[in-house]
Design an enzyme around this catalytic site. Structure first.
Site, PDB file in Angstrom:
ATOM      1  CB  SER A 157      -3.398   3.225   7.520  1.00  0.00           C
ATOM      2  OG  SER A 157      -4.551   3.795   6.944  1.00  0.00           O
ATOM      3  CE  LYS A 168      -4.727   1.978   3.838  1.00  0.00           C
ATOM      4  NZ  LYS A 168      -5.231   0.583   3.782  1.00  0.00           N
ATOM      5  CE  LYS A 188      -8.230   4.300   5.351  1.00  0.00           C
ATOM      6  NZ  LYS A 188      -8.631   3.053   4.696  1.00  0.00           N
ATOM      7  CG  ASP A 218      -7.880   2.416   1.301  1.00  0.00           C
ATOM      8  OD1 ASP A 218      -7.903   1.842   2.409  1.00  0.00           O
ATOM      9  OD2 ASP A 218      -8.706   2.173   0.386  1.00  0.00           O
ATOM     10  CD  GLU A 241      -6.245  -0.522   0.073  1.00  0.00           C
ATOM     11  OE1 GLU A 241      -5.492   0.324   0.597  1.00  0.00           O
ATOM     12  OE2 GLU A 241      -6.717  -1.488   0.702  1.00  0.00           O
ATOM     13  CG  ASP A 246      -9.399  -3.690   1.426  1.00  0.00           C
ATOM     14  OD1 ASP A 246      -9.368  -2.701   2.180  1.00  0.00           O
ATOM     15  OD2 ASP A 246      -9.721  -4.826   1.820  1.00  0.00           O
ATOM     16  CE  LYS A 292      -8.214  -4.846   5.153  1.00  0.00           C
ATOM     17  NZ  LYS A 292      -9.119  -3.676   5.039  1.00  0.00           N
ATOM     18  N   GLY A 313      -4.835  -4.096   7.287  1.00  0.00           N
ATOM     19  CA  GLY A 313      -5.107  -4.058   8.724  1.00  0.00           C
ATOM     20  C   GLY A 313      -6.495  -3.522   9.014  1.00  0.00           C
TER      21      GLY A 313
HETATM   22  O1  NPG Z   1      -3.507   0.199  10.276  1.00  0.00           O
HETATM   23  O2  NPG Z   1      -4.840  -1.408  10.932  1.00  0.00           O
HETATM   24  C1  NPG Z   1      -4.615  -0.345  10.322  1.00  0.00           C
HETATM   25  C2  NPG Z   1      -5.761   0.297   9.550  1.00  0.00           C
HETATM   26  C3  NPG Z   1      -5.471   0.198   8.090  1.00  0.00           C
HETATM   27  O3  NPG Z   1      -6.562   1.879   6.857  1.00  0.00           O
HETATM   28  C4  NPG Z   1      -6.623   0.760   7.307  1.00  0.00           C
HETATM   29  N1  NPG Z   1      -7.683  -0.047   7.196  1.00  0.00           N
HETATM   30  O4  NPG Z   1      -9.802   0.042   4.370  1.00  0.00           O
HETATM   31  O5  NPG Z   1      -8.151  -1.203   4.988  1.00  0.00           O
HETATM   32  C5  NPG Z   1      -8.971  -0.296   5.194  1.00  0.00           C
HETATM   33  C6  NPG Z   1      -8.818   0.456   6.445  1.00  0.00           C
HETATM   34  C7  NPG Z   1     -10.015   0.588   7.329  1.00  0.00           C
HETATM   35  C8  NPG Z   1      -9.887   0.439   8.673  1.00  0.00           C
HETATM   36  C9  NPG Z   1     -11.196   0.933   6.787  1.00  0.00           C
HETATM   37  C10 NPG Z   1     -10.982   0.666   9.509  1.00  0.00           C
HETATM   38  C11 NPG Z   1     -12.314   1.168   7.597  1.00  0.00           C
HETATM   39  C12 NPG Z   1     -12.180   1.028   8.971  1.00  0.00           C
END
Ligand code: NPG
Length: 382
Positions: free
Chosen positions: A150, A175, A177, A202, A227, A252, A276, A304
């Site tokens: 991500s 992925k 953001k 996402d 997402e 999600d 998750k 994650g």
């Molecule tokens: O690689 O663990 C990882 C992070 C994956 O992008 C990721 N998580 O929305 O799923 C989500 C996002 C997230 C993580 C969103 C932390 C907000 C805070």
């Protein structure tokens, strides 16, 4: 290929009598800030749960972030709910199986991440007591899982450099953001640079139903999925969006339980689910969600939350179940952390992570490293 099964396995849930529960806060510095539509993480303020029981110990990890911006939980709040409400119920239940824990906690609605951390510690303790790996306990059928990565919100040049690095490292999926004003531009730039890359975006709910045209414009980029474009409670909006956007929608934050997934499918709100465990209240509900999606031929992948090696080990075990047909947010430990809290950090091997096969989580917590990052410890006893 099957996960190697150990002999003299105890194949039934095993009651665990908890002698103590330690709630430990650690602060893990990230190698670089992780920015999303809901905030930026620079230090992972993590809550670890350590159960001691019948001479073994079990570790769990809470997915909650310092700020309640991903969902309504935050790490301090999760710790308080565990201290004041959930751990006392665990003690009152006496010897309890991981399946039985949900029943001991079910008069407390919500707080899924806090509950999941306690359940994971109990599952780990059970595994170490019985010699059974968490992967075997959950029904894993693979010995390695495809690693996805991500990428947070980054400036254009930094984004392309970061994606180049991850592709070179062997990650099987990237992925990105996205948020209004930073969606088609960055995604198109990455697509132009990597025409064949498995790529998804996402939004963490950053768009509204009025953004259908903007989101449909992503259809020309050959994305695996979009997402959570809309708010977590807007299943009707996602169903309407799914009728004008060709790219599959994945949910999600909206999928807080198996029942929520059934509702989403009934409405046509998504075609893919991010499983998750912290969001759905634990690994056993995550397996039930996997089973439902598999029965409906809905592809799933493991999400994650910047886990340390403890939560990462559990996610890798879960992602080894047969319905996890898409690479998850399961990157190597060094994607986020200089130092992981387990003695054998997760490393990428041909774009995959190896599923631990030892008892319980199958990882060993490095207590010296944990101590060096510890900011608070609270020990609860019956
Ligand atoms: O690689 O663990 C990882 C992070 C994956 O992008 C990721 N998580 O929305 O799923 C989500 C996002 C997230 C993580 C969103 C932390 C907000 C805070």
């Amino acid at each position: 290929m099957n996960v190697p099964r150990r002999r003299n396995l105890v194949d039934v849930p095993t009651p665990i009598r908890c002698d103590s529960v330690e709630l430990r806060r650690i602060a893990l510095p990230l190698v670089e800030p992780f920015r999303t539509a809901t905030g930026t993480v620079t230090v992972r303020d993590l809550l670890l749960v350590r159960i001691t029981a019948d001479g073994v110990e079990g570790w769990g990890e809470c997915a909650a972030l310092p700020e309640p911006t991903y969902t309504a939980e935050d790490v301090a709040g999760a710790q308080r709910v565990l201290t004041d409400h959930l751990v006392p119920r665990l003690f009152a239940a006496g010897p309890v199986t991981p399946e039985g824990l949900a029943g001991a906690l079910d008069d407390v609605p919500g707080h899924p991440m806090a509950k999941a951390a306690l359940e994971l510690a109990l599952l780990d303790a059970e595994g170490r007591a019985t010699g059974r790996s968490l992967a075997a306990r959950l029904g894993a059928t693979r010995d390695r899982v495809a690693a996805g990565v991500s990428v947070g919100l980054l400036a254009p040049d930094a984004l392309l450099a970061r994606v180049d690095d991850y592709v070179a490292a062997g990650y099987r999926r990237v992925k990105l953001k996205v948020q209004p004003g930073a969606d088609h531009g960055p995604a198109a730039a990455v697509r132009a640079r990597h025409p064949d890359l498995a790529l998804q975006v996402d939004a963490n709910g950053a768009y509204t139903r009025d953004d259908a045209t903007t989101l449909a414009a992503l259809d020309d980029l050959g994305l695996l999925m979009i997402e959570q474009p809309l708010a977590d409670d807007d299943l009707v909006g996602h169903a309407e969006l799914a009728r004008v956007v060709r790219t599959p929608l994945c949910l999600d934050e909206s999928i807080a339980s198996v029942h929520a997934a059934e509702t989403a499918f009934a409405l046509g709100a998504c075609r893919i689910v991010n499983v998750k465990p912290g969001r759905v209240g634990g690994y056993l509900e995550a397996v039930r969600l996997h089973d439902l999606c598999r029965a409906r031929a809905v592809p799933v992948w493991c999400g994650g939350m910047l886990e340390s090696g403890i939560g990462r080990a559990a996610n890798v075990a879960l992602a080894a179940l047969p319905g996890f047909s898409l690479p998850g947010d399961l990157s190597a430990s060094d994607r986020y952390y200089e130092r992981d809290v387990v003695t054998a950090p997760f490393v990428l091997d041909d774009g995959h992570l190896t599923v631990p096969t030892g008892p319980g989580l199958g990882v060993t917590v490095d207590l010296d490293v944990v101590e060096s990052f510890t900011t608070a410890v609270e020990v609860l006893r019956p």
